[in-house]
Design an enzyme around this catalytic site. Sequence first.
Site, short mmCIF file in Angstrom:
data_model
loop_
_atom_site.label_atom_id
_atom_site.label_comp_id
_atom_site.label_asym_id
_atom_site.label_seq_id
_atom_site.Cartn_x
_atom_site.Cartn_y
_atom_site.Cartn_z
N CYS A 2 30.13 15.94 45.24
CA CYS A 2 29.01 16.21 45.46
C CYS A 2 28.66 17.58 45.97
O CYS A 2 29.42 17.93 46.81
CB CYS A 2 28.27 15.10 46.28
SG CYS A 2 28.64 13.47 45.64
N ARG A 27 29.79 20.89 41.48
CA ARG A 27 30.45 19.69 42.24
C ARG A 27 30.05 18.34 41.73
O ARG A 27 30.53 17.33 42.14
CB ARG A 27 30.11 20.02 43.69
CG ARG A 27 30.53 21.41 44.13
CD ARG A 27 29.87 21.46 45.48
NE ARG A 27 30.64 20.55 46.62
CZ ARG A 27 31.99 20.81 47.03
NH1 ARG A 27 32.81 21.98 46.62
NH2 ARG A 27 32.49 19.72 47.78
N TRP A 74 28.12 13.26 42.20
CA TRP A 74 29.11 12.75 41.44
C TRP A 74 29.59 11.56 41.79
O TRP A 74 30.10 11.36 42.95
CB TRP A 74 30.37 13.96 41.23
CG TRP A 74 31.30 13.45 40.32
CD1 TRP A 74 31.59 14.00 39.08
CD2 TRP A 74 32.93 12.79 40.87
NE1 TRP A 74 32.69 13.50 38.40
CE2 TRP A 74 33.60 13.02 39.54
CE3 TRP A 74 33.23 12.47 41.80
CZ2 TRP A 74 34.71 12.24 39.27
CZ3 TRP A 74 34.46 11.89 41.60
CH2 TRP A 74 35.35 11.83 40.47
N ASN A 100 28.19 14.22 51.42
CA ASN A 100 29.39 14.64 50.46
C ASN A 100 30.60 13.93 51.02
O ASN A 100 31.09 14.47 51.97
CB ASN A 100 29.50 15.78 50.15
CG ASN A 100 31.09 16.25 49.32
OD1 ASN A 100 31.43 15.50 48.63
ND2 ASN A 100 31.35 17.74 49.58
N GLY A 101 31.53 13.06 50.37
CA GLY A 101 32.73 12.38 50.94
C GLY A 101 32.76 10.99 50.78
O GLY A 101 32.09 10.50 49.94
N GLU A 479 47.98 23.24 28.77
CA GLU A 479 46.82 23.87 29.30
C GLU A 479 45.89 24.10 27.88
O GLU A 479 44.62 23.71 28.17
CB GLU A 479 47.18 25.24 29.93
CG GLU A 479 45.67 26.02 30.29
CD GLU A 479 44.97 25.15 31.38
OE1 GLU A 479 45.25 24.20 31.80
OE2 GLU A 479 43.83 25.87 31.57
N LYS A 483 42.19 22.31 27.80
CA LYS A 483 40.92 22.97 27.52
C LYS A 483 40.21 22.19 26.59
O LYS A 483 39.12 21.73 26.60
CB LYS A 483 41.03 24.47 27.24
CG LYS A 483 41.68 25.13 28.29
CD LYS A 483 40.60 25.42 29.35
CE LYS A 483 40.38 24.56 30.46
NZ LYS A 483 41.49 24.72 31.70
N GLU A 486 39.02 18.60 27.43
CA GLU A 486 37.94 18.21 28.65
C GLU A 486 36.51 18.99 28.02
O GLU A 486 35.65 18.41 28.88
CB GLU A 486 38.16 19.05 29.97
CG GLU A 486 38.43 20.45 29.96
CD GLU A 486 39.13 20.92 31.16
OE1 GLU A 486 38.84 20.53 32.41
OE2 GLU A 486 39.69 22.23 31.32
N HIS A 502 61.13 13.55 18.86
CA HIS A 502 61.42 12.33 19.57
C HIS A 502 60.14 11.12 19.75
O HIS A 502 60.15 10.32 20.56
CB HIS A 502 62.18 12.41 20.83
CG HIS A 502 62.99 13.45 20.88
ND1 HIS A 502 64.40 12.93 20.59
CD2 HIS A 502 63.27 14.75 21.33
CE1 HIS A 502 65.28 13.77 20.36
NE2 HIS A 502 64.48 14.95 20.93
N LYS A 602 33.74 20.35 39.10
CA LYS A 602 34.55 21.55 39.60
C LYS A 602 35.58 21.20 40.60
O LYS A 602 36.80 21.75 40.61
CB LYS A 602 33.68 22.51 39.84
CG LYS A 602 34.26 23.90 40.02
CD LYS A 602 34.75 24.53 38.79
CE LYS A 602 35.85 25.74 38.88
NZ LYS A 602 36.44 25.81 37.47
#
Length: 607
Positions: A2, A27, A74, A100-101, A479, A483, A486, A502, A602
């Site tokens: 948040c 956030r 969030w 926030n927390g 990576e 990308k 997401e 395999h 983020k």
Amino acid sequence: MCGIIGYVGYRRAAAVGMNCLRRLEYRGYDSCGAAVITNGSITVKKGIGKIDELNAALHLDALPGHTGIFHTRWATHGGVTVENAHPHCDEEEQFSIVHNGIIENYVQLKERLIAQGHIFSSSTDTEVIVHLIAQYYTGNLREAVLRALHDIEGSYALGVIAVNHPTTLIAARHESPLIVGVGDHEFFIASDIPALGSETKKIIIMENKEVVELTPESAEFFSLDGKKITKNHQVVEWDAQSAEKGGFDHFMLKEIFEQPRAVEDAIANRIEDSCITLREELPGLDISSIKRIIIVACGTSWHAGLIAEFMLEELARIPTEVEYASEFRYRNPIIDRGTLVLAISQSGETADTLAALREAKKRGANVLGIVNVIGSSIARESDFVLFTHAGPEIGVASTKAFTSQLAVLYLLTVYLGEVKKVLPIDQIRNRIRDIRALPLQMQRVLHLNADIQEIAKKYVKKTNALYLGRGINYPIALEGALKLKEVSYIHAEGYPAAEMKHGPIALIDEHMPVFVVATQDDQTYKKVMSNIEEVKARHGEVIAIATTGDEEIGKKADVVIRVPKNSYILSPLLSIIPLQLLSYHVAVLRGCDVDRPRNLAKAVCVE
Ligand code: F6R
């Protein structure tokens, strides 16, 4: 997670606050809200959705009043509902809070408060704090907040306003980031520095267990036991422009294009003649005592760590291990004073990385942070810090932060090799020449943007993709896959190219695009070419990232994207760019919100 903002001054709080809040949307963005004090009451407006959508519907920024708190959420505790959106109030609507927390003991506190007659209107952990404040209030708002904070366990950055104190904003911090902005007869609180844009460059960073009482004319700081503390502001050089899109459709694209500049800034002032000059930034670091390096990080920063492992072992000859920060504590890591722990983080606030850093320090290691955000928790708690200087990264998918981390890790590696005397002077010169050549080479890769946009059209309807790489390019496969998944929500997996046979080879058919990092080098190129043959033999479609001038690969791969040649060790900084661009364009073509992908945020400040 948040983002929180608060304002107290003489301007309309909501106009200023909502503007700043937009810069914190990275956030979290499932819901947002505002509370302001007007004519002896608190007005709260909140709802589900992103800031601009909600503002268009509810006109949050038009609220009157000169004192206000603002929040973008969030969800952690409690689903995404209007009731759970912040700000929260007590039942009398005398107090309002943004937070926030995570309040870890909220269940017990809630039961106690309900038994005492408090009525809750949300299922959040946050709401207990405002009821506690209401319960403890006897005329002094700060005292009531301090008493409430003594009852709670967990993390918080919070802002509180109260009807009886229309020109006061109280804020507190423990384990979640919070800064105070000092204006002209006005003060701000914010989750990070860039959120304040060009409002002010004068910043006071709140430390854990600190409380501040703000009015338009004063800022008084206190410890949790109510003792007054003195804090001075610092002036941050922040380019507000860089937090705007600057003509690009999305922050992600802008930040991909900023990479040559970001790498230049990461290496600027760190190379002199033919030497890496990190000594001043690492005062007191005893390099001769480093016997082993452990890297802790999450997500894209973890991928940077995997590449750094290659660099450090190849060039500095230091045994290196890379750990998911979230897993690090759940073993019994063997650490001593000969272990240097590198904590890599763009935001500097990732809770898992911060927890790993603390664990490492507790066990006696020196911690060196590789961090982008100045003043962040990881930067402050590390024994040494190298800032990446990438500038604010707003797009949720990390791009320029990644390449600037790699640039700094490379400089660190060459520096360690130099000091440990394992790299001869002519090699150091060549290594410096290689990185100096990079920004221009990155620019050349960016010229492929229009071609890559065209290529992206082919993959818009795909549901799966495989990414393969070997050696130092294996983390690039990881990576690239991260990308794509997401931002476009296409399932993608990164795999070491040789491991494909395999298991994952069973997935390959004519519907499966296989992105292969196949740049030319002495280490892996030939083997990767064989892996391409294996994919083609099963009718898979191969999109190769290859080296300029490699004609051979055109005969094997269906699509070839060529990047300039640099050293093996630096090649990942070039081969990642086409994969970033491809993910971006696929996501845009699929209509995804690339800067704010669903369910993500983020800075991941929860463990
Ligand atoms: C992916 C991404 C995340 C972050 C991860 C760590 O594009 O951005 O995987 O890399 O959450 O974040 P920092 O680097 O801020 O610690």
